[in-house]
Write an enzyme that holds these catalytic residues in place. Structure first.
Site, PDB file in Angstrom:
ATOM      1  N   GLU A 238       5.258  90.817  44.729  1.00  0.00           N
ATOM      2  CA  GLU A 238       6.280  90.414  45.691  1.00  0.00           C
ATOM      3  C   GLU A 238       6.684  89.002  45.283  1.00  0.00           C
ATOM      4  OE1 GLU A 238       8.244  88.590  48.126  1.00  0.00           O
ATOM      5  OE2 GLU A 238       6.577  88.550  49.534  1.00  0.00           O
ATOM      6  N   CYS A 272      10.564  83.669  51.286  1.00  0.00           N
ATOM      7  CA  CYS A 272      11.064  84.488  50.176  1.00  0.00           C
ATOM      8  C   CYS A 272      12.246  85.342  50.603  1.00  0.00           C
ATOM      9  CB  CYS A 272       9.949  85.348  49.591  1.00  0.00           C
ATOM     10  SG  CYS A 272       9.148  86.431  50.788  1.00  0.00           S
TER      11      CYS A 272
END
Length: 504
Positions: A238, A272
């Site tokens: 990720e 993010c």
């Protein structure tokens, strides 16, 4: 013990708001990491041997401890990472909700189930189940030091794995808190923590774990993959993002502006899936810009418990943020709020940029600060085209009363929110992950449980077959019968190509 034996070498975690020392932690060596994994291997056998219900009860006990000590955890997050107390509580609450979901749904998702055998193999009973891999290594980030790594940790644990967790060097105390409360709840070190810098993370990659779950930058993710490749260790990555908000002409402008500003500036922009680009339909552009600008002018970041925006946790990120703002301004962009002087020694003030060229680093690279670019588009086709013109593909948001789903479906991203920002992350039933340079694999939801398992397929003969195809005693008649069955089952409606000549 919840962690490897103390190393002779230590490091300090610092409060990013003022530089005060929060704690001292060991730098675990490669040998110590391997020892932790060896202990985890023993614990994995015990943990996997429990029933889903037994594991669920242990995880529920841990959940209760976390809830009762929520204020303690939030205080530690505030000190070590810098985020406001309210944001820390919200982050921990979301992690606890995911823990509850994973513990309660693991059996339904992973247990053995029957699958159809098909007519050709109708004499077979077929089943599939998902079994734990063994030991999972988790390398976590500092920006969401509880919610993000717990998205891997709790799903791996619920699936029956032991976990060795390497938290960020900026938030090691939080990782130790998680492992310590787990052991208090369960009584065995099924979850362990190792602390240190990049070398400790690399050692975990090479330690013989059965999978590594990494969250961090794209460049670091590539190094993690390279280290794991040495032992053919699978990974789930990720990585970074450059998420956009798309605002259609029929959107609720006030709601869109409020959500976009929060998505851009909450957690000091260190998210993010945070908002870094906004594309607004030309018919509502001026209204949107006026609204978000007015709201942003009322925000500021400062040292103090009542600051709505915390400090920049990683000092070197300040140069990145400053560089992106300067590049935008030097290329003809304008700062409606903030600007070049918004970047201080520890804090960055909200910055709203317009008229920024699409090839500016402020648009193309992950900024990870409380800044955002806003661009006017003629229609939603252009908004989608610009949104997709990135090497990243993590999440995005769409604001539209009538066309939200149609727009979101066209966006190349792992996740989308309609008339909200980052809402997908808070839904335990939804998978979380990206495409392109944002990584691959999924945490959360059923996909997240399966990510830490391997599929075990079993075919069991119920009765002898009418055609014994797996034997050297198979006759020409059996072959002819097979051909006839194939014609009956699959021959209708097929396009027949030209007949090929026989070969000598």
């Amino acid at each position: 013990m919840t962690q490897a034996p103390p190393s002779a070498t230590t490091f300090e975690s610092l409060n990013p708001a003022n530089g005060d020392v929060v704690g001292t932690h060991p730098i675990h060596t490669e040998e110590e990491v391997r020892d932790a994994v060896a202990r985890a291997r023993v614990e994995a056998a015990w943990w996997a041997g429990l029933s889903f219900d037994e594991r669920g009860k242990h995880l529920s006990t841990w959940k209760g401890v976390m809830v009762r000590r929520l204020a303690q955890l939030a205080d530690l997050m505030h000190l070590e990472m810098g985020k406001p107390h309210g944001d820390a509580v919200m982050e921990a609450a979301l992690a606890i909700d995911h823990l509850n979901w994973a513990a309660g749904h693991a059996e339904k998702v992973l247990k053995r189930r029957k699958v159809a055998s098909g007519l050709l193999m109708m004499n077979q009973a077929a089943t599939v189940e998902y079994r734990p891999l063994g030991v999972v290594g988790v390398i976590g980030p500092w920006n969401y030091p509880v919610f993000t790594p717990m998205g891997s940790i709790v799903y791996a644990l619920a699936a029956g794995n032991a976990v060795v967790f390497k938290p960020s060097e900026y938030t090691p105390g939080i990782g130790e808190w998680l492992a310590r409360t787990f052991q208090e709840s369960v009584g065995r070190p099924v979850l362990q923590v190792v602390t240190g810098f990049g070398e400790t993370g690399a050692a975990l990659c090479r330690s013989g774990v059965d999978k590594v779950a990494f969250t961090g930058s794209t460049e670091t993710g590539k190094r993690v993959m390279a280290a794991c490749a040495e032992t053919l260790t699978p990974v789930v990555i990720e990585a970074g993002g450059k998420d956009s908000v798309i605002v259609d002409q029929d959107a609720d402008i006030e709601a869109a502006a409020d959500a976009a500003l929060w998505g851009a500036c909450s957690n000091a922009g260190q998210t993010c899936t945070g908002v870094e680009r906004i594309y607004v339909h030309e018919r509502v552009y001026d209204e949107f810009v006026a609204s978000i600008t007015e709201k942003a002018k009322g925000l500021s970041a400062f040292e103090g418990d009542d600051s709505p925006i915390g400090p920049i946790t990683m000092p070197k990120q300040l140069d990145v943020i400053r560089g992106h703002i300067q590049d935008a301004l030097s290329r003809g962009g304008r700062a409606l709020v903030g600007g070049a002087d918004a970047v201080g020694e520890r804090f960055v003030q909200p910055t709203i940029l317009v008229d920024v060229p699409e090839d500016s680093t402020a648009v193309t690279e992950e900024t990870f600060g409380p800044t955002v670019t806003i661009a006017k588009v003629r229609d939603m086709d252009e908004a989608v085209e610009r949104t997709n013109a990135t090497r990243y593909g993590l999440g995005n948001s769409v604001f539209s009363k009538a066309n939200g789903m149609a727009i979101a479906e066209r966006v190349r991203s792992g996740m989308s929110s309609i008339n909200g920002v980052i809402t997908f992350a808070a839904i335990p039933n939804l998978p979380f992950g990206g495409v392109g340079d944002s990584g691959f694999g999924r945490i959360h939801g059923a996909d997240g449980l399966k990510e830490f398992c391997y599929a075990k397929a079993i075919a069991r003969q119920r009765f002898k077959p009418m055609l014994n195809l797996t034997s050297f005693s198979r006759t020409d008649k059996a072959d002819q019968q097979l051909a006839g069955m194939l014609t009956m089952l699959h021959g209708r409606g097929t396009t027949v190509g030209p007949e090929l000549p026989d070969r000598d």
